[in-house]
Structure formats: C-alpha cells, structure tokens
Design an enzyme around this catalytic site. Structure first.
Site, PDB file in Angstrom:
ATOM      1  N   PRO A 150      58.347   4.404 -67.017  1.00 20.10           N
ATOM      2  CA  PRO A 150      58.744   2.836 -66.728  1.00 20.10           C
ATOM      3  C   PRO A 150      59.016   1.976 -67.869  1.00 20.10           C
ATOM      4  CG  PRO A 150      56.265   3.481 -66.767  1.00 20.10           C
ATOM      5  CD  PRO A 150      56.968   4.729 -66.885  1.00 20.10           C
ATOM      6  N   LEU A 151      58.678   2.743 -69.282  1.00 23.03           N
ATOM      7  CA  LEU A 151      58.836   1.980 -70.492  1.00 23.03           C
ATOM      8  C   LEU A 151      60.323   2.356 -71.253  1.00 23.03           C
ATOM      9  CD1 LEU A 151      55.425   1.651 -71.787  1.00 23.03           C
ATOM     10  CD2 LEU A 151      56.777   0.003 -70.672  1.00 23.03           C
ATOM     11  N   TYR A 191      53.165  20.212 -67.068  1.00 28.51           N
ATOM     12  CA  TYR A 191      52.614  19.370 -68.216  1.00 28.51           C
ATOM     13  C   TYR A 191      51.823  20.415 -68.987  1.00 28.51           C
ATOM     14  CZ  TYR A 191      54.665  15.293 -65.763  1.00 28.51           C
ATOM     15  OH  TYR A 191      55.420  14.349 -65.120  1.00 28.51           O
ATOM     16  N   SER A 229      58.903  13.496 -55.578  1.00 27.88           N
ATOM     17  CA  SER A 229      59.413  12.786 -56.866  1.00 27.88           C
ATOM     18  C   SER A 229      60.856  13.070 -57.069  1.00 27.88           C
ATOM     19  CB  SER A 229      58.721  13.333 -58.050  1.00 27.88           C
ATOM     20  OG  SER A 229      58.991  12.963 -59.286  1.00 27.88           O
ATOM     21  N   LYS A 236      51.752  17.882 -59.390  1.00 26.86           N
ATOM     22  CA  LYS A 236      52.978  18.044 -58.780  1.00 26.86           C
ATOM     23  C   LYS A 236      53.528  19.563 -58.717  1.00 26.86           C
ATOM     24  CE  LYS A 236      54.363  13.726 -61.440  1.00 26.86           C
ATOM     25  NZ  LYS A 236      54.055  13.923 -62.453  1.00 26.86           N
ATOM     26  N   GLN A 273      58.322   9.273 -56.587  1.00 27.14           N
ATOM     27  CA  GLN A 273      58.297   8.910 -57.849  1.00 27.14           C
ATOM     28  C   GLN A 273      59.369   9.217 -58.551  1.00 27.14           C
ATOM     29  OE1 GLN A 273      56.280  11.270 -61.466  1.00 27.14           O
ATOM     30  NE2 GLN A 273      54.491  10.295 -60.336  1.00 27.14           N
ATOM     31  N   HIS A 283      58.006  18.090 -57.421  1.00 31.53           N
ATOM     32  CA  HIS A 283      58.428  17.393 -58.676  1.00 31.53           C
ATOM     33  C   HIS A 283      59.977  17.038 -58.883  1.00 31.53           C
ATOM     34  CE1 HIS A 283      56.872  17.417 -62.883  1.00 31.53           C
ATOM     35  NE2 HIS A 283      57.770  16.677 -62.829  1.00 31.53           N
ATOM     36  N   VAL A 334      50.768  11.554 -68.175  1.00 28.83           N
ATOM     37  CA  VAL A 334      50.347  12.621 -69.354  1.00 28.83           C
ATOM     38  C   VAL A 334      51.170  13.601 -69.777  1.00 28.83           C
ATOM     39  CG1 VAL A 334      47.899  11.988 -69.194  1.00 28.83           C
ATOM     40  CG2 VAL A 334      48.887  13.773 -67.791  1.00 28.83           C
ATOM     41  N   ILE A 366      47.255   1.803 -74.952  1.00 26.56           N
ATOM     42  CA  ILE A 366      46.634   2.452 -73.496  1.00 26.56           C
ATOM     43  C   ILE A 366      45.984   0.788 -72.957  1.00 26.56           C
ATOM     44  CG2 ILE A 366      44.750   3.620 -72.323  1.00 26.56           C
ATOM     45  CD1 ILE A 366      45.418   5.838 -74.289  1.00 26.56           C
ATOM     46  N   ASP A 385      48.364  10.663 -63.717  1.00 25.57           N
ATOM     47  CA  ASP A 385      49.369  11.347 -63.352  1.00 25.57           C
ATOM     48  C   ASP A 385      49.918  12.612 -64.137  1.00 25.57           C
ATOM     49  OD1 ASP A 385      51.979  11.223 -61.564  1.00 25.57           O
ATOM     50  OD2 ASP A 385      52.649  11.808 -63.357  1.00 25.57           O
TER      51      ASP A 385
HETATM   52  N1  NAP Z   1      58.227  13.043 -61.858  1.00 26.98           N
HETATM   53  C1  NAP Z   1      58.773  13.394 -62.996  1.00 26.98           C
HETATM   54  O1  NAP Z   1      60.087  14.021 -62.916  1.00 26.98           O
HETATM   55  C2  NAP Z   1      58.392  12.718 -64.128  1.00 26.98           C
HETATM   56  C3  NAP Z   1      59.512  12.655 -65.319  1.00 26.98           C
HETATM   57  C4  NAP Z   1      58.889  11.982 -66.629  1.00 26.98           C
HETATM   58  C5  NAP Z   1      57.928  11.580 -66.483  1.00 26.98           C
HETATM   59  N2  NAP Z   1      56.973  11.255 -65.743  1.00 26.98           N
HETATM   60  C6  NAP Z   1      55.576  10.765 -65.425  1.00 26.98           C
HETATM   61  O2  NAP Z   1      55.733   9.508 -65.813  1.00 26.98           O
HETATM   62  C7  NAP Z   1      55.010   9.195 -67.160  1.00 26.98           C
HETATM   63  C8  NAP Z   1      55.726   8.106 -68.245  1.00 26.98           C
HETATM   64  O3  NAP Z   1      56.878   8.492 -68.562  1.00 26.98           O
HETATM   65  P1  NAP Z   1      57.230   9.035 -69.918  1.00 26.98           P
HETATM   66  O4  NAP Z   1      55.922   9.580 -70.470  1.00 26.98           O
HETATM   67  O5  NAP Z   1      58.537   9.661 -69.791  1.00 26.98           O
HETATM   68  O6  NAP Z   1      57.778   7.672 -70.778  1.00 26.98           O
HETATM   69  P2  NAP Z   1      57.165   6.071 -70.706  1.00 26.98           P
HETATM   70  O7  NAP Z   1      55.728   5.748 -70.209  1.00 26.98           O
HETATM   71  O8  NAP Z   1      58.009   5.008 -70.254  1.00 26.98           O
HETATM   72  O9  NAP Z   1      56.927   5.919 -72.491  1.00 26.98           O
HETATM   73  C9  NAP Z   1      56.090   6.437 -73.036  1.00 26.98           C
HETATM   74  C10 NAP Z   1      56.499   6.339 -74.452  1.00 26.98           C
HETATM   75  O10 NAP Z   1      56.387   4.973 -74.889  1.00 26.98           O
HETATM   76  C11 NAP Z   1      55.672   4.766 -76.044  1.00 26.98           C
HETATM   77  N3  NAP Z   1      54.567   3.386 -75.495  1.00 26.98           N
HETATM   78  C12 NAP Z   1      53.709   3.443 -74.555  1.00 26.98           C
HETATM   79  N4  NAP Z   1      53.172   2.337 -74.477  1.00 26.98           N
HETATM   80  C13 NAP Z   1      53.670   1.627 -75.357  1.00 26.98           C
HETATM   81  C14 NAP Z   1      53.643   0.029 -75.882  1.00 26.98           C
HETATM   82  N5  NAP Z   1      52.727  -0.613 -75.329  1.00 26.98           N
HETATM   83  N6  NAP Z   1      54.553  -0.302 -76.728  1.00 26.98           N
HETATM   84  C15 NAP Z   1      55.336   0.363 -77.523  1.00 26.98           C
HETATM   85  N7  NAP Z   1      55.431   2.042 -77.091  1.00 26.98           N
HETATM   86  C16 NAP Z   1      54.968   2.512 -76.269  1.00 26.98           C
HETATM   87  C17 NAP Z   1      54.592   5.958 -75.884  1.00 26.98           C
HETATM   88  O11 NAP Z   1      54.315   6.287 -77.374  1.00 26.98           O
HETATM   89  P3  NAP Z   1      52.720   6.783 -77.623  1.00 26.98           P
HETATM   90  O12 NAP Z   1      52.414   7.854 -76.712  1.00 26.98           O
HETATM   91  O13 NAP Z   1      52.845   7.386 -79.026  1.00 26.98           O
HETATM   92  O14 NAP Z   1      51.871   5.567 -77.838  1.00 26.98           O
HETATM   93  C18 NAP Z   1      55.474   7.081 -75.487  1.00 26.98           C
HETATM   94  O15 NAP Z   1      56.348   7.510 -76.601  1.00 26.98           O
HETATM   95  C19 NAP Z   1      55.031  10.580 -67.812  1.00 26.98           C
HETATM   96  O16 NAP Z   1      53.963  10.732 -68.652  1.00 26.98           O
HETATM   97  C20 NAP Z   1      54.578  11.364 -66.532  1.00 26.98           C
HETATM   98  O17 NAP Z   1      53.430  11.374 -66.109  1.00 26.98           O
HETATM   99  C21 NAP Z   1      57.505  11.923 -64.439  1.00 26.98           C
END
Ligand code: NAP
Length: 277
Positions: free
Chosen positions: A188-189, A49, A138, A74, A160, A107, A19, A237, A44
């Site tokens: 991951p995406l 955040y 992380s 975190k 992480q 974090h 999130v 989702i 998560d």
């Molecule tokens: N520990 C750390 O330092 C750290 C850093 C970054 C992130 N994180 C965690 O990891 C999570 C995921 O990473 P992230 O949010 O950076 O990126 P992500 O999950 O790789 O990508 C999210 C993006 O992809 C889009 N998306 C999601 N599902 C999709 C699908 N099926 N088809 C096409 N596009 C899709 C979403 O759009 P919409 O939302 O508009 O649908 C959003 O723009 C975060 O939310 C957070 O909890 C942790």
C-alpha cells in the site's frame, strides 16, 4: 481501528501488519509483538514468507486473546490442485501452531496452470469444515474472479492486490465492490518508494500535520480499501496505525487518484508463473 464486515458476516480490521520479507525468528516475533502492542489486530503472512512459525508464536504468546486477532495466510503457487491445497493448508496451520486461520487466500491465480478453480474448491471445503473463517484470493483480475464466481459456490470474501497511488486499480475495485468482495491493498506504500515523496502527497501531509505514509493509508481507507503496510521499525508500526483521526477532503482524494500511472512494483498476475522465489 476500523473494521469491515466481509460478505460472510465475519469482521476484519481495515488495517493490519504485512510481514513479507520480515526475517523469521526474533525479527518477526518482535515485529508482530510490537504491532499487537500498538493496537494492530490483523497479521498478514504467507507460506512463501517462511515466517509463519514466528508469527504463530508471537500470537500464541501475546496477551491479546486469539479470537481478537485476524490471521491471514496464503497458499503458495506450487500447491495448486485440490489435494495439494488441502495439504498445504494443514502445513501452514502446523507451522502457525494455531487451531484455525481467519482468512486463507490463493496467493496468485497462475492462469497458465489452469487450476485455480479446482484449488478454490479445496478452500471451500476448508471453509465448510470450519478450519478457516473466510476464504479469498490474491492477485486475481476480473477475468479470474468471473471464473470463480461462475464455477464455485462461495464468492471470495477478499481479493488482495497491489494498490498504491501510482497503481490505483479503479476498475478492479469497482468490480469487487459490485460482488461485495473486500479489496485489500498489498504494497500500500509502494514498498516505501517514490509515492512517499511525491509532492502531491507531501503537500497534503504537511497540510494535515501527518506523514506521507499516513496520507496514503488514509487515501486507501477512504476508497474502501483495506491495507496491510509492512514495517519492522517500531516508530513506523505506530505511525501507520494513526490514520483514524483525520479525513482527506474530496479534492485531496481526487488529487491522489490523479497520480495513477498503472505502475506495478510486483508481477503482472497474468504473467506470474514462479514456483520458487
Ligand atoms: N499477495 C501478494 O502477492 C503480496 C505481495 C506483496 C506484499 N504482500 C503483503 O503486503 C504487505 C505490504 O507490502 P510490502 O511489504 O511489499 O510494501 P509496503 O507495506 O508498501 O512498504 C513497506 C516498506 O515501506 C517502509 N515503510 C513502512 N512504513 C513506513 C513509513 N511510515 N514511512 C516510510 N517508510 C515506511 C518499510 O520499511 P521498514 O520495514 O524498514 O520500516 C518497507 O521498506 C507485505 O508485507 C505482505 O504481507 C502481499
């Protein structure tokens, strides 16, 4: 849903909802609720955040029993240090409105501060007190993990880190697997960027009748990597959790592994020294 057993025998879902950048209030509340309805059992979040309150409210008000949901939060960079970490944890717990957290992570290692070992010792205390079911880190690289393993008594349950087809992190994954540290991929995406339109991914997706996102998530899972894709879009989702009904072949896994170009979308853990976002 697939679950993994962490190195302290706690079970964690291999897929959860991230999130980061989900607006506090009704957007976060509705997104977490949609995920729980779709079958997600891991959320998560993080202090930075600024949506822990809405995450906690969605969990408390859901029909899913609290003990069936795995909640990660975190410790933010500003609160490295033993006492600071204990206080930051209590503040997160207050904002979440929960009695315990399933997983509490440092974090970022913030190596220039030189305090992550001391900080981790505070997490060990929280674990001993039963306030968290598992502790971890992380954005820790091998050298940071080695310092924790040498100086602390509990091996982190989770690390992480950023992983996607353009940043495969094979060495770090192998190191963590040796120590039974579960790797969990953030972004991951690739934050919805180029990896989703890479022809190697789209070809494999067409072959399986799946979306590119589903293929990428499946690739992580078959590498033993847990995932926390973020989406605020209800259809996505749902799409992102439909990844347990197909298998990529060895050749398809190798083709995706071959896309690696060590390309980060986020900070290099050794360079990250931000306190404020
Ligand atoms: N520990 C750390 O330092 C750290 C850093 C970054 C992130 N994180 C965690 O990891 C999570 C995921 O990473 P992230 O949010 O950076 O990126 P992500 O999950 O790789 O990508 C999210 C993006 O992809 C889009 N998306 C999601 N599902 C999709 C699908 N099926 N088809 C096409 N596009 C899709 C979403 O759009 P919409 O939302 O508009 O649908 C959003 O723009 C975060 O939310 C957070 O909890 C942790």
């Amino acid at each position: 849903m697939e679950w993994t057993t962490l190195n302290n025998d706690v079970n964690m879902p291999m897929l959860g909802l991230g999130v980061y950048k989900v607006e506090d209030g009704s957007v976060t509340f509705d997104t977490v609720k949609a995920a729980l309805d779709a079958g997600y059992r891991l959320i998560d979040t993080a202090a930075i955040y600024q949506n822990e309150e809405s995450v906690g409210r969605a969990i408390r008000e859901s029909n899913v029993p609290r003990e069936e949901i795995f909640v990660t939060t975190k410790l933010w960079n500003e609160f490295h240090g033993f006492d600071e970490a204990l206080q930051a944890f209590e503040d997160s717990l207050d904002r979440l409105g929960l009695d315990y957290v399933d997983l509490f992570l440092i974090h970022w290692p913030m190596p220039r501060f030189g305090k992550f070992v001391e900080t981790y010792k505070a997490l060990e205390q929280l674990y001993e007190e039963g306030k968290v079911r598992a502790i971890g880190v992380s954005n820790f690289e091998v050298s940071h993990l080695e310092q924790i393993i040498q100086s602390c008594s509990i091996v982190p349950a989770v690390n992480q880190v950023e992983i996607h087809p353009y940043l495969s992190q094979k060495e770090l994954i192998a190191f963590c697997q040796r120590y039974d540290i579960q790797i969990q991929a953030w972004s991951p995406l690739m934050k919805g960027r180029e990896a989703l339109t890479d022809p190697v991914i789209t070809d494999i997706a067409a072959r399986h009748g799946k979306s590119p996102a589903q293929v990428i998530l499946r690739w992580h899972l078959q590498n033993g990597v847990a995932v926390i894709p973020k989406s605020v879009t209800p259809s996505r989702i749902q799409e992102n959790i439909q990844v347990f009904d197909f298998t990529l072949t060895k050749e398809e896994m190798a083709a995706i592994d071959g896309l690696n170009r060590n390309e980060r979308t986020g900070s290099d853990p050794n360079e990250m020294h931000k306190i404020h976002y």
